[in-house]
Design a protein around this motif. Sequence first.
Motif, short mmCIF file in Angstrom:
data_model
loop_
_atom_site.label_atom_id
_atom_site.label_comp_id
_atom_site.label_asym_id
_atom_site.label_seq_id
_atom_site.Cartn_x
_atom_site.Cartn_y
_atom_site.Cartn_z
N LEU A 266 -34.78 -37.35 -54.98
CA LEU A 266 -36.46 -38.72 -55.16
C LEU A 266 -36.82 -38.67 -53.99
CD1 LEU A 266 -36.13 -41.88 -57.80
CD2 LEU A 266 -37.53 -41.91 -55.20
N SER B 182 -41.47 -45.81 -65.94
CA SER B 182 -39.93 -45.71 -66.22
C SER B 182 -39.60 -46.34 -67.25
CB SER B 182 -39.66 -45.33 -65.29
OG SER B 182 -39.79 -46.79 -64.11
N ALA C 175 -35.46 -47.19 -58.63
CA ALA C 175 -34.93 -46.47 -59.08
C ALA C 175 -33.49 -46.00 -59.47
CB ALA C 175 -34.74 -45.01 -58.51
N GLU D 222 -32.82 -44.81 -62.73
CA GLU D 222 -33.13 -42.87 -62.43
C GLU D 222 -31.90 -42.25 -61.74
OE1 GLU D 222 -37.93 -42.72 -61.51
OE2 GLU D 222 -37.71 -45.66 -62.35
#
Length: 531
Positions: free
Chosen positions: A507, A528, A492, A497
């Motif tokens: 998250l 993603s 991430a 993210e």
Amino acid sequence: GLITKEIASRAVFHGLGGQKVKEYMITDFSTVSPDAPLKEIQDHIVGEGQKLLPVVDGGKLIGGITKTDLLRALHETPSFSPSPLYAKKKFITRLLEERVPPHILDLLRRMGEVGEEMGYRIYAVGGFVRDLLLRRPTHDVDVVVEGDGIRFAQAFGEKTGLKVRIHKKMGTATVLFPNGYRIDVATARMEYYPRPAAPPTVDRGPLKMDLFRRDFTINTLAVQLNPPSFGQLIDFFGAQRDLKEGVIRVLHSLSFVEDPSRIFRALRFEVRFGFQIGKQTQNLIRGAVKMGFVDRLSGARLFAELVLILTEEDPLPIIERMEEFGLLRVLHPRLSLTPFLKGLLRRVGEVIHWYDLLFLEGKYEKWMVYLLAMADPLKEKEVRELSERLALSPRHRKRLLEGRRRALRTMGTLGDMFQRPMEVYRLLSPLEDEVLLYMMAKATKKEVKKAISLFITQWRQTRVSLNGKDLQEMGIPPGPIYREIFERLLEARLEGEVETESDERELVRREFLPSHSKRPTKEKASTSTSP
């Protein structure tokens, strides 16, 4: 040409009695005509240090003049006012004061004082003096003692409180300073070689013989440190002239027979200083290579010289000279500087320059990057043969062979894959910096170069903020799940993210705490997009 009795005797001793005289005769020398004045003769014999001065008339040798002949003639010619038969004393005290750091200069003066008390003559020698006269940065100091070098070093250590490390076998010692600086101290010595390319046998001798055993004239300078003569420059072999003219010249014509590793140093100094190897010295290099003396060097000595070459500021011009003199085949018969390899080595230099300007933490070994590149055109079996010829340690051999395999395999994968940051991270993280830089230089696809560049400059510095304690406080018990969580958080971070610790906590709550929505599958998480 000229050849001395000493060179002839040593050549026979080394088993070269059947060789032609032209291979080892001196070709760089002065001559005079029968009408030459004594002043001209004196300039050649004294100023240039030429022991025998041929007298030539119309291209024909008609006689010769030695230093003894000159002395006798001067004695018998009262009306002639000669220059001093030995060069005037030259002091470089001011240059020392300008170029040497004050604390080092004080140490040199103190060494001279201790030597004077002990009745020893003390000299700073070699590269330190050479670089001083070239106005280059001076770092390492080598000191030679006409006397007992170990005894002197111990006395100096006692008077200054500095630690001294003794090397009895070679008659040397090292003075160690708290900040890591060191000064090497040696007893003035002479040496002889029992056979070509063998390590020398060493014995005590005067300063002149100590300097004569060195590789090139430019490294034979000395500066006296004793108080009465502090700063006096000693030049027995015309080193100042060669420094001024920019010439690399050996001291005698058997230099490369006795120690072929000097050839590699000649090439290094030529490129480093922007000098030229003298014509006769070049001929002697070719002769030593042709007769196989370089092939007799042990792998360890060959490897040591190669590492020094590959850590120079720009190794490529030196490698070009190695190719010119037939030295690359000494490393491996199939190694040659093809246009492809030359281009790869040039790109290695560019990549290393780029990497150095990043000022990243951690160290890398420049020579290994170049060695990987030099081995690139060789097959796997030939790379193993190369590592054996260089007597690489098991660690270095593994780094060369496995680094090469991993690089080739990884570059193929990188070129075929959609380069998401996490995928690149997983692929490149296990690789050493040396392999990464080699890959970057070798890569032809822009996407591959970009992926490696981004990994080095950005992605591998990425860190997750949360730790195990944080996860426990969030109600997640320790276990294999932690690895999965940290992998997901790293992904991430790399994908953009999350940016803060709060984002990471959110998250984890969203994807890993049972009280929140169902955790996405790995397939869903992997969709993603790259920033």
